[in-house]
Design a protein around this motif. Sequence first.
Motif, PDB file in Angstrom:
ATOM      1  N   ALA A   1       1.230  -1.278  -0.072  1.00  0.00           N
ATOM      2  CA  ALA A   1       0.139  -0.131   0.149  1.00  0.00           C
ATOM      3  C   ALA A   1       0.848   1.004  -0.208  1.00  0.00           C
ATOM      4  O   ALA A   1       0.400   2.078  -0.503  1.00  0.00           O
ATOM      5  CB  ALA A   1      -0.547   0.176   1.230  1.00  0.00           C
ATOM      6  N   LEU A   2       2.016   0.685   1.189  1.00  0.00           N
ATOM      7  CA  LEU A   2       2.766   2.478   0.787  1.00  0.00           C
ATOM      8  C   LEU A   2       3.585   2.935  -0.863  1.00  0.00           C
ATOM      9  O   LEU A   2       3.679   3.722  -0.533  1.00  0.00           O
ATOM     10  CB  LEU A   2       3.659   1.793   2.039  1.00  0.00           C
ATOM     11  N   ARG A   3       3.908   1.461  -0.521  1.00  0.00           N
ATOM     12  CA  ARG A   3       4.558   1.804  -2.722  1.00  0.00           C
ATOM     13  C   ARG A   3       3.458   2.460  -3.415  1.00  0.00           C
ATOM     14  O   ARG A   3       3.988   2.807  -3.751  1.00  0.00           O
ATOM     15  CB  ARG A   3       5.128   0.713  -3.028  1.00  0.00           C
ATOM     16  N   ASN A   4       2.461   2.166  -3.361  1.00  0.00           N
ATOM     17  CA  ASN A   4       1.321   2.208  -4.380  1.00  0.00           C
ATOM     18  C   ASN A   4       1.187   3.283  -4.448  1.00  0.00           C
ATOM     19  O   ASN A   4       1.092   4.970  -5.074  1.00  0.00           O
ATOM     20  CB  ASN A   4       0.139   1.152  -4.419  1.00  0.00           C
ATOM     21  N   ARG A   5       0.773   3.939  -3.106  1.00  0.00           N
ATOM     22  CA  ARG A   5       0.311   5.439  -2.624  1.00  0.00           C
ATOM     23  C   ARG A   5       1.600   6.723  -2.393  1.00  0.00           C
ATOM     24  O   ARG A   5       0.712   7.440  -3.264  1.00  0.00           O
ATOM     25  CB  ARG A   5      -0.176   5.390  -1.126  1.00  0.00           C
ATOM     26  N   LEU A   6       3.220   6.410  -2.157  1.00  0.00           N
ATOM     27  CA  LEU A   6       3.674   7.456  -2.223  1.00  0.00           C
ATOM     28  C   LEU A   6       3.989   7.421  -3.957  1.00  0.00           C
ATOM     29  O   LEU A   6       4.400   8.301  -4.108  1.00  0.00           O
ATOM     30  CB  LEU A   6       4.971   6.588  -1.711  1.00  0.00           C
ATOM     31  N   THR A   7       4.312   5.571  -3.913  1.00  0.00           N
ATOM     32  CA  THR A   7       4.834   6.679  -5.834  1.00  0.00           C
ATOM     33  C   THR A   7       3.316   7.047  -7.162  1.00  0.00           C
ATOM     34  O   THR A   7       3.714   8.489  -7.651  1.00  0.00           O
ATOM     35  CB  THR A   7       4.142   5.112  -6.998  1.00  0.00           C
ATOM     36  N   GLU A   8       1.944   7.404  -6.544  1.00  0.00           N
ATOM     37  CA  GLU A   8       1.079   7.972  -7.181  1.00  0.00           C
ATOM     38  C   GLU A   8       1.318   9.424  -6.549  1.00  0.00           C
ATOM     39  O   GLU A   8       1.519  10.646  -7.116  1.00  0.00           O
ATOM     40  CB  GLU A   8      -0.646   7.725  -6.915  1.00  0.00           C
TER      41      GLU A   8
END
Length: 342
Positions: free
Chosen positions: A279-286
Motif C-alpha cells: 500500500a505504501l509503495r502504491n500510494r507514495l508512487t502516485e
Amino acid sequence: MLILGIETSCDDTGASVLRVDGAERTVLSSILSSQVVHQEYGGVVPELASRAHLTALAPMVRRALDQAGVTLADIDAVAATFMPGLVGSLLVGLTFAKSLAWSRGIPFVGVNHIEAHLLAVCLEEPDLAPPFLGLVVSGGHTEFILVEDWGRYRLLGSTLDDAAGEAFDKVGQLLGLPYPGGPSIDKTARAGGDPHAFAFPRGLRKRDDCDVSFSGLKTAVRLAVEKLGPEEAQRRVADLAASFQEAVVASLEDKFAWALRHTGARHAVLAGGVAANSALRNRLTERAASEGALLHLTPMRFCTDNAAMIAWVGALKLQHGIRSDWGLAAVPAFEAVPLNWR
Ligand code: KG4
Ligand code: ZN
C-alpha cells in the motif's frame, strides 16, 4: 573493485560480495541468516543475538565468497555496519571485518546502517544521483532525509516515538498475527480488509513539518480491539489491519508531500523494511507523480536488512577516498550528524 559487505546490526547475519566498476554495480552474492533463537521470547534478546552472530558469521562469509565464485584473495576492501544497532551485535561484525581487512592488508570501511538503507536503491539504479529526498522506514527508524550530495545529508524529520515498522510489529502482535507484524498486516489487509472501516488517528497531521508519531495510533487500535472483544476482533481482523495500515500510509504520505514541496526535490526514494509494504509503495508512487516528482522504489530484496547495501555504501566511500580507522567504535544510537562524511 570487489567489496565484501558485512551486516550484523540486529538479529540478521548478512554477507555479500559486490563488484563495482565505475558506474556498474553487480551483486555477486547477498545472503542472510535470520536468527530463530529469539522466537520463544517474542523479541530480540541482545546477548543471544551477538552469540548467534559469532557462530554464523565466518561460515556466512565463506558461503558469500563461494556463491560469488571468488576467494578472499580477490577481495579489495571490507565494509561493515558500525551504527546504529545493538552494540554487541555490531561489535561482532565490526571486529570481524577489521580483523579480516587488517590480516589481508586491504582497506576497511565502517558504514551507517541508515545510510545503507537510504542508498540501497542505487544498486539497481546506477543513474540515480543527488539531490533526492529519502524516506527510510524500518523496524527501528522513520526518517525523512534530503540527500544533498553523496555523503552530505540533511535530516528533515523523524518519528517522535515508535518507528513505522515497530508500530506494524506491535499492532500485529495485538491482532494475534504472526511475527513480524509488517508483512502479516500487509497480507491480512489485502485479503479484503476495508481501509476505512475504522477511523484511526494520524499523529501530528496538522503540523507543517515532516515529523510523525505512531504511539496514539497504536493505542487507538488497542482500544478498538478491547471494545470489539476477542471474537469480534478476530472476525474483523482484515478491517482492523487495513485501517491501521491506512493510517500509517496516510500520515507518511502527508509528510512526504510536505517534504517534496519544502525541498523542491524532483526525485525521491522509499527505503527500509517497511518500504516492502504494497500500500505504501502504491500510494507514495502516485503522490510523488501528482507533486511532479518521481519515486524510486527500493527493490524488494534490498528493502529489509541485507549486506549488499552495506557493501555498496562502503564502495561509494572508497570511491571518494574515504576509509575508516582501525579504532572505529560501534555506536548503538542513531545520530544524524555522523551520517555526513563529506
Ligand atoms: O529494515 P529492516 O529489515 O530492519 C531494521 O533495520 O529495522 O525492517 C524490518 C521492519 C519490521 O518492522 C517489519 O515488520 C517491517 O520492516 N516490514 C514491513 C513489511 N515487510 C517488512 N512492514 C510493512 N509491510 C511490509 N510488507
Ligand atoms: Zn535495517
